[in-house]
Scaffold this motif. Structure first.
Motif, PDB file in Angstrom:
ATOM      1  N   ILE A  29       0.834  -1.201   0.000  1.00  9.02           N
ATOM      2  CA  ILE A  29       0.000   0.000   0.000  1.00  9.02           C
ATOM      3  C   ILE A  29       0.871   1.255   0.000  1.00  9.02           C
ATOM      4  N   ILE A  30       1.850   1.271   0.893  1.00 13.70           N
ATOM      5  CA  ILE A  30       2.738   2.438   0.993  1.00 13.70           C
ATOM      6  C   ILE A  30       3.550   2.614  -0.286  1.00 13.70           C
ATOM      7  N   PHE A  33       1.231   3.868  -3.076  1.00 13.89           N
ATOM      8  CA  PHE A  33       0.858   5.226  -2.680  1.00 13.89           C
ATOM      9  C   PHE A  33       1.989   6.211  -2.990  1.00 13.89           C
ATOM     10  N   VAL A  37       1.799   9.263  -5.762  1.00 10.91           N
ATOM     11  CA  VAL A  37       1.873  10.643  -5.264  1.00 10.91           C
ATOM     12  C   VAL A  37       3.096  11.374  -5.816  1.00 10.91           C
ATOM     13  N   GLY A 327      -3.564   1.390  -2.268  1.00 13.36           N
ATOM     14  CA  GLY A 327      -2.492   2.376  -2.408  1.00 13.36           C
ATOM     15  C   GLY A 327      -2.746   3.352  -3.545  1.00 13.36           C
ATOM     16  N   ALA A 328      -3.282   2.843  -4.669  1.00 14.97           N
ATOM     17  CA  ALA A 328      -3.556   3.704  -5.819  1.00 14.97           C
ATOM     18  C   ALA A 328      -4.657   4.709  -5.505  1.00 14.97           C
ATOM     19  N   ALA A 330      -5.623   5.772  -2.499  1.00 13.34           N
ATOM     20  CA  ALA A 330      -5.092   6.722  -1.514  1.00 13.34           C
ATOM     21  C   ALA A 330      -4.122   7.705  -2.174  1.00 13.34           C
ATOM     22  N   GLY A 331      -3.320   7.222  -3.130  1.00 11.21           N
ATOM     23  CA  GLY A 331      -2.373   8.082  -3.831  1.00 11.21           C
ATOM     24  C   GLY A 331      -3.054   9.150  -4.662  1.00 11.21           C
ATOM     25  N   ALA A 334      -4.463  11.722  -2.204  1.00 15.31           N
ATOM     26  CA  ALA A 334      -3.395  12.524  -1.615  1.00 15.31           C
ATOM     27  C   ALA A 334      -2.793  13.483  -2.646  1.00 15.31           C
ATOM     28  N   SER A 335      -2.672  13.044  -3.895  1.00 15.79           N
ATOM     29  CA  SER A 335      -2.137  13.906  -4.952  1.00 15.79           C
ATOM     30  C   SER A 335      -3.014  15.132  -5.154  1.00 15.79           C
TER      31      SER A 335
END
Length: 387
Positions: A29-30, A33, A37, A327-328, A330-331, A334-335
């Motif tokens: 995930i990280i 992400f 990002v 992760g995608a 969330a990324g 966050a972006s």
């Protein structure tokens, strides 16, 4: 071999220990992400700078003069206007300034230019007037201010014909620019433009080190650039005293630099995906050890090596795949948040997101292969004896 049954057993095993499964997926995930990002922000920043430069036109040529002895006087700049292919010229002198009006004080960028400066740099007057040749010739202390400067100093009041103080010198506001929007390089509206002759006298200097030149067209910019370089070489007699570059060259250089930085950031973020894959392999090896007796029983009642191999591969693939999706998502979120806070262009590259997900899935398969293969090679008798 019943794929549906094997898949069902794999999912049951995954959800039997939710916390461990989540912690195993966390590395993936990280990783995804970070890739999404960092690359999105890098491309967004590149897009913002590119749009800002492109908005000035591809027929703009910039001249920078280096060294203490290498400089132009104001009268020397007029020689550029006689060159073939050159449409207009503006010497530029910039500094920072503290601007005051009544009790309001702001710090802004102050730029000195002639009557051509705003046209060359794609500034438009919102209301009032621009700087004219008379202002430059007679060193009139007039100023054209940006929207942000106008709002900070005057609020809703009309600033036209009001006097402001620039580093202690009084200037009269004659115009307000249309909003140009913000970029990664700062607020383009927090600016004050004054006649270059007035600013140079205020700063007690005669040296000009920056010149903006507009070619007749994009097609003529190459020949105009060559003529400018010849003029400078004749003037200085030394190629190391100046640099001439066009907007196209600047865009190409910025694209190369930011592309390398974005790729480097993506590569660094990709390392965390490999770390996440190692985490998956570690947990899968523990899972194989914990379920040795289960594997023995399944083999004893007829499960083949392929069944066991596929079951454990499905488990590792599901963990990495679900982790990649989380992760995608969330990324992307966050972006958007970071782009809004930083005031840069929001850029989401779908191929990058798909690539990051596919890579995370491949990592799960690759690092799950060894534990799955180890489990499939267990002999039923040895597995049943395992305590």
């Amino acid at each position: 071999m019943n794929i549906k049954s094997v898949t069902k057993m794999a999912f049951q095993s995954i959800f039997s220990n939710k916390m461990r499964t989540f912690l195993t997926m966390l590395g993936i995930i990280i990783g995804v992400f970070a890739v999404v990002v960092l690359i999105s922000i890098g491309q967004g920043a590149t897009s913002g700078v590119t749009e800002s430069i492109s908005s000035m036109g591809s027929n703009i040529i910039n001249v920078n003069i280096f060294g203490r002895r290498a400089s132009f006087d104001y009268k020397d700049v007029n020689g550029f206007e006689k060159l073939e292919g050159v449409k207009s010229v503006s010497p530029v002198y910039s500094s920072s300034a503290t601007v005051k009006y009544d009790l309001e004080t702001v710090s802004v960028s102050i730029t000195g230019g002639n009557e051509n400066y705003m046209d060359i740099n794609n500034y438009e007057i919102g209301y009032g007037r621009s700087i004219n040749p008379v202002d430059v010739d007679y060193r009139n202390k007039v100023a054209v201010i940006g929207q942000t400067t106008a709002e900070d100093l005057f609020g809703r009041d009309n600033p036209i014909d009001k006097d402001i103080s620039l580093n202690g010198e009084k200037y009269t506001v004659v115009g307000v620019l249309k909003s140009k929007g913000s970029s990664i390089m700062g607020d383009s509206n927090a600016i004050v433009i004054v006649p270059i002759t007035s600013l140079m006298r205020q700063n007690n200097t005669k040296a000009i080190n920056t010149i903006n030149i507009q070619a007749n067209s994009s097609e003529e910019s190459v020949s105009a650039k060559g003529n400018i370089e010849e003029y400078l070489l004749d003037y200085f007699g030394d190629e190391d005293s100046y640099m001439v570059f066009s907007q196209d060259e600047m865009l190409e250089t910025i694209g190369e630099v930011t592309g390398m930085l974005t790729a480097m950031l993506g590569g660094i973020a990709g390392i965390s995906l490999l770390v996440g894959g190692i985490g998956i392999m570690n947990i899968m090896l523990v899972t194989v050890t914990e379920r040795t007796r289960e594997i023995g029983i399944r083999k004893a009642i007829g499960a083949g090596r392929a069944n066991i191999l596929i079951q454990f591969l499905i488990e590792s693939s599901v963990m990495s795949g679900v982790g990649g999706i989380i992760g995608a998502i969330a990324g992307v979120a966050a972006s958007y948040a970071v782009s809004s806070m930083m005031g840069i262009t929001y850029s989401i590259n779908i191929p990058v997101i798909i690539g990051a997900f596919v890579f995370s899935l491949a990592v799960g398969v690759f690092f799950g292969l060894y534990p799955a293969n180890k489990a499939s090679k267990l002999k039923p008798v040895d597995a049943l004896r395992y305590e």
